[in-house]
Design a protein around this motif. Sequence first.
Motif, PDB file in Angstrom:
ATOM      1  N   VAL A 456       0.830  -1.194   0.000  1.00  0.00           N
ATOM      2  CA  VAL A 456       0.000   0.000   0.000  1.00  0.00           C
ATOM      3  C   VAL A 456       0.871   1.252   0.000  1.00  0.00           C
ATOM      4  CG1 VAL A 456      -0.244  -0.165   2.525  1.00  0.00           C
ATOM      5  CG2 VAL A 456      -1.836   1.259   1.227  1.00  0.00           C
ATOM      6  N   ILE A 457       0.600   2.135  -0.955  1.00  0.00           N
ATOM      7  CA  ILE A 457       1.176   3.478  -0.945  1.00  0.00           C
ATOM      8  C   ILE A 457       0.100   4.391  -0.377  1.00  0.00           C
ATOM      9  CG2 ILE A 457       2.292   5.310  -2.265  1.00  0.00           C
ATOM     10  CD1 ILE A 457       2.892   3.328  -4.448  1.00  0.00           C
ATOM     11  N   GLU A 458       0.447   5.121   0.664  1.00  0.00           N
ATOM     12  CA  GLU A 458      -0.567   5.953   1.309  1.00  0.00           C
ATOM     13  C   GLU A 458      -0.031   7.348   1.572  1.00  0.00           C
ATOM     14  OE1 GLU A 458      -3.318   6.971   1.461  1.00  0.00           O
ATOM     15  OE2 GLU A 458      -4.480   5.617   2.733  1.00  0.00           O
ATOM     16  N   LEU A 459      -0.974   8.263   1.598  1.00  0.00           N
ATOM     17  CA  LEU A 459      -0.708   9.675   1.843  1.00  0.00           C
ATOM     18  C   LEU A 459      -0.977   9.976   3.314  1.00  0.00           C
ATOM     19  CD1 LEU A 459      -0.173  12.512   0.551  1.00  0.00           C
ATOM     20  CD2 LEU A 459      -2.646  12.642   0.161  1.00  0.00           C
ATOM     21  N   HIS A 460      -0.168  10.869   3.887  1.00  0.00           N
ATOM     22  CA  HIS A 460      -0.312  11.185   5.306  1.00  0.00           C
ATOM     23  C   HIS A 460      -0.267  12.686   5.542  1.00  0.00           C
ATOM     24  CE1 HIS A 460       0.276   6.939   6.003  1.00  0.00           C
ATOM     25  NE2 HIS A 460       1.390   6.991   5.304  1.00  0.00           N
ATOM     26  N   THR A 461      -0.892  13.081   6.631  1.00  0.00           N
ATOM     27  CA  THR A 461      -0.776  14.461   7.074  1.00  0.00           C
ATOM     28  C   THR A 461       0.395  14.593   8.033  1.00  0.00           C
ATOM     29  OG1 THR A 461      -2.021  16.340   7.943  1.00  0.00           O
ATOM     30  CG2 THR A 461      -2.322  14.233   9.078  1.00  0.00           C
ATOM     31  N   VAL A 491      -4.288  10.463   7.700  1.00  0.00           N
ATOM     32  CA  VAL A 491      -3.772  10.527   9.069  1.00  0.00           C
ATOM     33  C   VAL A 491      -2.249  10.432   9.038  1.00  0.00           C
ATOM     34  CG1 VAL A 491      -5.863   9.494  10.023  1.00  0.00           C
ATOM     35  CG2 VAL A 491      -3.927   8.016   9.432  1.00  0.00           C
ATOM     36  N   GLU A 492      -1.624  10.762  10.144  1.00  0.00           N
ATOM     37  CA  GLU A 492      -0.170  10.681  10.234  1.00  0.00           C
ATOM     38  C   GLU A 492       0.295   9.238  10.037  1.00  0.00           C
ATOM     39  OE1 GLU A 492      -1.495  14.159  12.827  1.00  0.00           O
ATOM     40  OE2 GLU A 492      -2.235  12.165  12.257  1.00  0.00           O
ATOM     41  N   HIS A 493       1.547   9.081   9.573  1.00  0.00           N
ATOM     42  CA  HIS A 493       2.070   7.753   9.272  1.00  0.00           C
ATOM     43  C   HIS A 493       2.076   6.855  10.504  1.00  0.00           C
ATOM     44  CE1 HIS A 493       5.568   4.903   8.465  1.00  0.00           C
ATOM     45  NE2 HIS A 493       4.650   4.562   7.589  1.00  0.00           N
ATOM     46  N   ASP A 494       2.526   7.378  11.629  1.00  0.00           N
ATOM     47  CA  ASP A 494       2.571   6.534  12.820  1.00  0.00           C
ATOM     48  C   ASP A 494       1.171   6.142  13.271  1.00  0.00           C
ATOM     49  OD1 ASP A 494       2.011   9.163  13.595  1.00  0.00           O
ATOM     50  OD2 ASP A 494       3.069   8.989  15.504  1.00  0.00           O
ATOM     51  N   VAL A 495       0.205   7.028  13.075  1.00  0.00           N
ATOM     52  CA  VAL A 495      -1.180   6.699  13.411  1.00  0.00           C
ATOM     53  C   VAL A 495      -1.689   5.597  12.488  1.00  0.00           C
ATOM     54  CG1 VAL A 495      -3.542   7.596  13.556  1.00  0.00           C
ATOM     55  CG2 VAL A 495      -1.612   9.003  14.330  1.00  0.00           C
TER      56      VAL A 495
END
Length: 531
Positions: A456-461, A491-495
């Motif tokens: 999964v490639i995902e976008l984060h804040t 959401v943030e990457h760690d979240v």
Amino acid sequence: MPSSLSAKQLRAHLFTHLDGLVVLPTLAALQHRGVHVHLQDQGEVDVDELAGRFEGNAGYLNVALRLLASQGWLEQRAADGRVRYRALPGALPLIGAARCFGTVPRLLDELIAMPAVLADAPRAQRLADLHGALREAVAARPLPAPVQARLLRMVEGLLAGTVLVHLAMHGARHKMDHRGRDRLANIAAPQRPGADVLLQHLGWCAALEIDAPVLLPEAAFFSARASAYGVTVSYLHTMARLDELLFGAGNVLWTGAPGSPEAHVDRTMNVWGSGGAHGAYFKRVDELVMELFNRPLEEQPLGFADMGSGDGTLIAHLFDLVHDHTLRGRHLREHPLLIVGADYNEAARASTRATLARADVWGEVLFGDVSDPDRLAVDLREQHDADLGDLLNLRTFIDHNRLYRAPVRVDPGRPARSTGAFAFRGERLDNAHVEQDLRDHLRRWAPYLERFGLIVIELHTLPPALAAAHLGATAVTAYDGTHGYSDQYIVEHDVFLEVAAQAGLHPVTAAGKVYPSAELPVISVNWLRGG
């Protein structure tokens, strides 16, 4: 002549262009209703109270004010389910200058009409005059020099990004001629009249030669990266309706009949921009796919499924990769690949089919809703006698675009980790509920990811204070604007990883990567497996 600016500085300018495409419309909408004056008078506001005072939509007002916090103008304070914003000292001169953004809505209407503008030199000149008036108004305001320079770069980006995207989508390309000069070649003939006017207005042309304009170095840098503007520019339709979104019907973008064109985004442009701007992330996916398809044949998946296939570019690319560079590719006759492209949008499915046909790749293209893996599993079983769990699943920038489902059972006392601003049809969503919805969403997928998992490639804040401390280093403000105003949930990457773990999905060791850096993880590539 080389640019006097470094590549890092030019990238920062490009990211500021993107920021301007969401920040300037936001400032214009807030100014139009007088929110900026109220903020100046109060110093600090509660989002829900602000919505009540101005008869606005708290969800989108939260998005708007968080964008300004990510620019370093406001400070976000969230606790006990409430969200407040405090004006920082640097915001006060900006608030005083807000009236000059009043022409932005007119400018957005003309930018959305760019195809007609490019075909008509007089109309292009009128757009240039309107844009120039905004630029002069900002330049005339008594603003701190860094703020003024940033705003002027944003103003440039409104026009520059839109022009470059429309030209590039019709074949225009940056090229260097035999004399070492940067050219914007292959401009479609119907677009050349307006292109000449607008490129000159931007101050980007060294010469307007018959076959192709000669570009100055900074313009050459931006034109070579036209696809980087595509996704943000595709949301101009949303930016043009911010006044309605913030202060009118919260569902204004979602009232069309089923099957009608999307009101919030130019989907064709969005797919084009997505396909052209993510080469670095796809390279990491290549490495993971090759590792899997070079395993012993009995340990390999039946094939792969791309949920949210877009224009099908990734599918065609991965087939060539497996065919040319893996053990499986040498045994396709005995072990053929089942290739599945799934997308919710009919235009995207048509684009996927066209791309696969051009690439001479056999693949099955199905309706796919990322929020409903069970339907895809049933369709695969009934139509192709295959199990979704026997495939490697892939997704690129799609999980945040799931349809929000309010949790049926709310976990009592569950603390929110994300600083994001989330809305559904204008309603402000509790961040803990959004995280719980993400957990439930990933849990629906977990049974199908036990054997081969999900790449999964995902976008984060990013937290607003972190984004503000690194202005020009990422496009996170642009992403927060386009996605926040259109009911998407980054959401943030760690979240993201923490919630995935709660859903029973865990990263394959050492498979993950983040971009642009570990300190600023705006985009991630992860290989998650269930069980």
